[in-house]
Scaffold this active site. Structure first.
Site, mmCIF file in Angstrom:
data_model
loop_
_atom_site.group_PDB
_atom_site.id
_atom_site.type_symbol
_atom_site.label_atom_id
_atom_site.label_comp_id
_atom_site.label_asym_id
_atom_site.label_seq_id
_atom_site.Cartn_x
_atom_site.Cartn_y
_atom_site.Cartn_z
ATOM 1 C CG MET A 133 -11.318 3.559 1.649
ATOM 2 S SD MET A 133 -9.787 3.454 2.600
ATOM 3 C CE MET A 133 -8.613 3.546 1.262
ATOM 4 N N GLY A 157 -9.185 4.335 6.724
ATOM 5 C CA GLY A 157 -8.904 5.745 6.953
ATOM 6 C C GLY A 157 -7.443 6.056 7.219
ATOM 7 N N GLY A 187 -3.239 4.301 7.703
ATOM 8 C CA GLY A 187 -2.303 3.184 7.730
ATOM 9 C C GLY A 187 -1.804 2.986 9.153
ATOM 10 N N GLY A 188 -1.107 1.904 9.370
ATOM 11 C CA GLY A 188 -0.434 1.687 10.652
ATOM 12 C C GLY A 188 -1.332 1.321 11.821
ATOM 13 C CG HIS A 208 -9.262 0.512 -0.878
ATOM 14 N ND1 HIS A 208 -8.699 0.270 0.361
ATOM 15 C CD2 HIS A 208 -10.609 0.487 -0.678
ATOM 16 C CE1 HIS A 208 -9.652 0.112 1.264
ATOM 17 N NE2 HIS A 208 -10.829 0.258 0.663
ATOM 18 C CG ASP A 227 -6.373 -2.574 2.912
ATOM 19 O OD1 ASP A 227 -5.293 -2.329 3.476
ATOM 20 O OD2 ASP A 227 -6.992 -1.741 2.225
ATOM 21 N N GLY A 228 -5.133 -4.000 6.041
ATOM 22 C CA GLY A 228 -5.052 -3.265 7.297
ATOM 23 C C GLY A 228 -4.396 -4.051 8.414
ATOM 24 N N GLY A 229 -3.263 -3.555 8.875
ATOM 25 C CA GLY A 229 -2.587 -4.165 10.019
ATOM 26 C C GLY A 229 -1.991 -5.529 9.747
ATOM 27 C CG HIS A 249 -3.927 -1.381 -1.753
ATOM 28 N ND1 HIS A 249 -5.064 -2.081 -2.126
ATOM 29 C CD2 HIS A 249 -4.309 -0.567 -0.744
ATOM 30 C CE1 HIS A 249 -6.072 -1.715 -1.363
ATOM 31 N NE2 HIS A 249 -5.646 -0.789 -0.517
ATOM 32 C CB SER A 303 -0.890 -0.003 1.244
ATOM 33 O OG SER A 303 -1.441 1.289 1.400
ATOM 34 C CG MET A 317 -8.259 7.391 2.163
ATOM 35 S SD MET A 317 -7.564 7.330 3.812
ATOM 36 C CE MET A 317 -6.677 5.766 3.743
ATOM 37 N N GLY A 352 1.016 -2.054 4.044
ATOM 38 C CA GLY A 352 1.645 -0.741 3.939
ATOM 39 C C GLY A 352 2.839 -0.634 4.860
ATOM 40 C CG MET A 356 -11.872 -2.311 4.759
ATOM 41 S SD MET A 356 -10.325 -1.954 3.903
ATOM 42 C CE MET A 356 -9.345 -1.172 5.197
ATOM 43 C CG ASP A 364 -5.067 2.690 0.675
ATOM 44 O OD1 ASP A 364 -6.030 1.915 0.559
ATOM 45 O OD2 ASP A 364 -3.947 2.343 1.103
#
Ligand code: DX5
Ligand code: ZN
Length: 219
Positions: free
Chosen positions: A69, A143, A145-146, A67, A176-178, A34, A9, A38, A198, A138, A36
């Site tokens: 959002m 919203g 990263g990290g 992606h 996606d995420g964490g 990827h 990401s 937003m 990411g 998700m 993002d």
């Protein structure tokens, strides 16, 4: 053994060296990029728009996994298709007419994805999954990263895997995420085919080591 695809990401990359970062993940074994998008409305953050995606297109041959959002994604699908995106994913929660949004993407010859927030049940996709290239689960609230991986999403990945096998559809499962080198085996065992990462990739000393570790999960 299935082949896991890794989609770094770009949100976590050093944007002041965007094209170098893209080249670096490309040579480290990334399968997709990827991106993002937003809007500060569907999610609190604002990131990148069409002009940047068009520039990214010029710097790489890797498939661009966009992606969205954003609220009212149908207003922007055409302009994102024009950037040269290979996959466009909209959020179910942002679409009043999901079937129509998917058709807009597919009619342009682009792969269509639908993303679900952690609180949205996978059963909501039962009547549309056969139209999809991928479902993006998700594993954090979108919203930023990290963030920390939400463990309860593993159950959703498994449920979706069961649904797609029951229906005999080929939709891929992207998460996606964490996601880190430590928890990637759990998501893959639950049914994920594509891992978005990411911080885990761009925060590592060696992008290649992390990507290789994530790909080496035995299923
Ligand atoms: C979150 C984005 C993610 C994010 C993942 O809203 O959709 O793609 O960049 O970042 P990490 O891997 O750092 O959680
Ligand atoms: Zn994302």
């Amino acid at each position: 053994m299935k082949r896991i695809k890794i989609a770094p990401s770009l949100l976590a990359c050093d944007f002041s060296r965007l094209s170098e970062e893209i080249k670096a993940v490309e040579s480290a074994g990334a399968d997709l990029l990827h991106i993002d998008v937003m809007d500060g409305r569907f999610v609190p953050n604002i990131t990148i728009g069409q002009p940047v995606v068009s520039c990214i297109r010029k710097t790489t041959k890797l498939p661009l996994d966009v992606h969205l959002m954003i609220v009212e994604p149908m207003d922007h699908i055409k302009s994102f298709i024009d950037t040269g995106a290979d996959i466009i994913t909209v959020h179910l929660e942002a679409c009043s007419h999901l079937h129509k949004a998917i058709a807009m993407i597919k009619d342009a010859g682009v792969n269509a994805g639908v993303s679900l927030n952690p609180a949205t049940p996978v059963v909501m996709l039962k009547d549309i999954i056969e139209e999809l290239y991928l479902v993006l689960i998700m594993t954090v609230n979108p919203g930023f990263g990290g963030q920390k991986f939400i463990h309860s999403t593993l159950k959703k990945i498994k449920e979706l895997d069961t649904i797609r096998h029951e229906l005999g559809t080929s939709a891929l499962i992207e998460v996606d995420g964490g996601i880190t080198a430590q928890n990637s085996d759990a998501v893959v065992k639950a049914g994920a085919d594509i891992i978005v990462a990411g911080t885990a990739v761009f925060g590592a000393k060696s992008y290649k080591d992390v990507i290789n570790r994530m790909k080496s999960v035995l299923t």
